[in-house]
Scaffold this motif. Structure first.
Motif, PDB file in Angstrom:
ATOM      1  N   GLN A   1       0.830  -1.189   0.000  1.00 63.23           N
ATOM      2  CA  GLN A   1       0.000   0.000   0.000  1.00 63.23           C
ATOM      3  C   GLN A   1       0.875   1.253   0.000  1.00 63.23           C
ATOM      4  O   GLN A   1       1.975   1.245   0.545  1.00 63.23           O
ATOM      5  CB  GLN A   1      -0.916   0.022   1.232  1.00 63.23           C
ATOM      6  N   ARG A   2       0.348   2.314  -0.613  1.00 67.29           N
ATOM      7  CA  ARG A   2       1.063   3.589  -0.628  1.00 67.29           C
ATOM      8  C   ARG A   2       0.542   4.431   0.537  1.00 67.29           C
ATOM      9  O   ARG A   2      -0.645   4.739   0.618  1.00 67.29           O
ATOM     10  CB  ARG A   2       0.856   4.301  -1.960  1.00 67.29           C
ATOM     11  N   VAL A   3       1.456   4.779   1.435  1.00 67.35           N
ATOM     12  CA  VAL A   3       1.083   5.434   2.684  1.00 67.35           C
ATOM     13  C   VAL A   3       1.773   6.786   2.782  1.00 67.35           C
ATOM     14  O   VAL A   3       2.976   6.893   2.586  1.00 67.35           O
ATOM     15  CB  VAL A   3       1.486   4.553   3.892  1.00 67.35           C
ATOM     16  N   ARG A   4       0.988   7.804   3.081  1.00 69.20           N
ATOM     17  CA  ARG A   4       1.559   9.121   3.363  1.00 69.20           C
ATOM     18  C   ARG A   4       1.624   9.301   4.881  1.00 69.20           C
ATOM     19  O   ARG A   4       0.600   9.301   5.556  1.00 69.20           O
ATOM     20  CB  ARG A   4       0.710  10.226   2.743  1.00 69.20           C
ATOM     21  N   VAL A   5       2.809   9.432   5.379  1.00 72.24           N
ATOM     22  CA  VAL A   5       2.999   9.544   6.824  1.00 72.24           C
ATOM     23  C   VAL A   5       2.729  10.968   7.302  1.00 72.24           C
ATOM     24  O   VAL A   5       2.222  11.186   8.398  1.00 72.24           O
ATOM     25  CB  VAL A   5       4.422   9.094   7.213  1.00 72.24           C
TER      26      VAL A   5
END
Length: 318
Positions: free
Chosen positions: A261-265
């Motif tokens: 998954q592409r996660v923006r922290v």
């Protein structure tokens, strides 16, 4: 049982002992002229382009060192001073470490010079290769000053760099201000709680890479602990510091791929342009305060996640 003192080494045996010594060794007379060399000396000269007529018996070692000093090798001048002091009886030993780099290898040696104790006046000059020890020392120094996970400067090294940058020097360039950024990864704890510590480490590594790519060559980026980073930008104008700050924001806005998954922290970046003479504590405190203002201005929600096939998630931090 009485112990009898051993007889002195004969000339042949003494020569064989010198020949067998593992260190690069030469014997010089009172004038500094080489009167004997061992195999290690000859092999080192051969491997580094030396010839017997320029490095072997009959050559004055003081002249060799002085020529090296004249070509930009300051350590050679130190060796000359040490050898002269031993030959003239000013000291009983000369011992110094020095670098001996070549285009292919960065080496270190320990030069030790002691006087001859017999009827022949002169000295024994030996050079012991200490490159392995120096490499170990450099590794220890690196580990003591760098974060073990990211390889960035740790708090100690970062503080030293910032202190040096802030030090007031009358002769410094007209651009004397120092940019300080304080960065916090907003949703880092959620990454650890949701995906585990290994995923958290990957986020830290990616953040470190992004920060390295955003700074200038003369800047220092450090990991101060946990998910907190800082940048020291010496001799920077206000406009350049604004551009640097924006590059850091953009670099840390990139999503991370975690478990498919592409996660923006998310990140909060505090900026402070410090004047020379300001203390490290004051500069870091100002940047930290600005970081908290940025954090308060953001809109927070649970960690943003999306499947790989979907569009990247929108950042949840300001």
């Amino acid at each position: 049982m009485r112990h009898q003192s051993a007889p002195p080494l004969s000339g042949v045996l003494a020569a064989e002992v010198v020949e067998a010594l593992p260190d690069i060794t030469a014997v010089v007379d009172v004038s500094g002229t080489i009167i004997a060399v061992n195999r290690a000396w000859r092999m080192f000269a051969l491997d580094n382009g030396g010839r017997p007529e320029t490095t072997g018996v009959g050559v004055n070692y003081l002249d060799v060192c002085e020529r090296s000093a004249a070509t930009g090798c300051p350590e050679a001048a130190d060796v000359v001073a040490g050898l002269e002091a031993v030959l003239t009886g000013q000291t009983t030993e000369s011992d110094r470490e020095y670098p001996c780099p070549s285009p292919e290898v960065g080496r270190w040696f320990n030069s030790r010079i002691v006087p001859l104790s017999g009827a022949t006046r002169g000295a024994v000059v030996s050079h012991m290769n200490i490159s392995r020890r120096k490499a170990s020392e450099r590794q220890l120094e690196y580990r003591a000053s760098h974060d073990p996970l990211t390889g960035l400067a740790n708090r100690l090294l970062f503080t030293d760099r910032l202190k040096e940058a802030l030090r007031h020097r009358p002769d410094r360039s007209h651009v004397a201000n120092v940019g300080v950024l304080y960065i916090d990864l907003d949703k880092f704890k959620h990454v650890n709680d949701t995906y585990g510590n290994d995923a958290g480490d990957d986020v830290l590594l990616h953040a470190a890479w992004g920060l390295r790519s955003a700074i200038r060559a003369e800047d220092t980026v450090g990991r101060l602990g946990g998910d907190e980073f800082a940048v020291c930008a010496p001799s920077i104008t206000e406009r350049s510091f604004e551009e640097l700050t924006q590059r850091v924001r953009v670099a840390l806005d990139e999503p991370y791929r975690i478990h498919g998954q592409r996660v923006r922290v998310g990140r909060s970046v505090g900026a402070h342009l410090a004047a020379p003479g300001q203390s490290v504590a004051e500069a870091l405190r100002a940047a930290t305060d600005d970081m908290y203002l940025a954090k308060e201005a953001g809109t927070y929600s649970p960690l943003a996640r999306q499947d790989p096939a979907e569009e990247p998630a929108v950042s949840t931090a300001g």
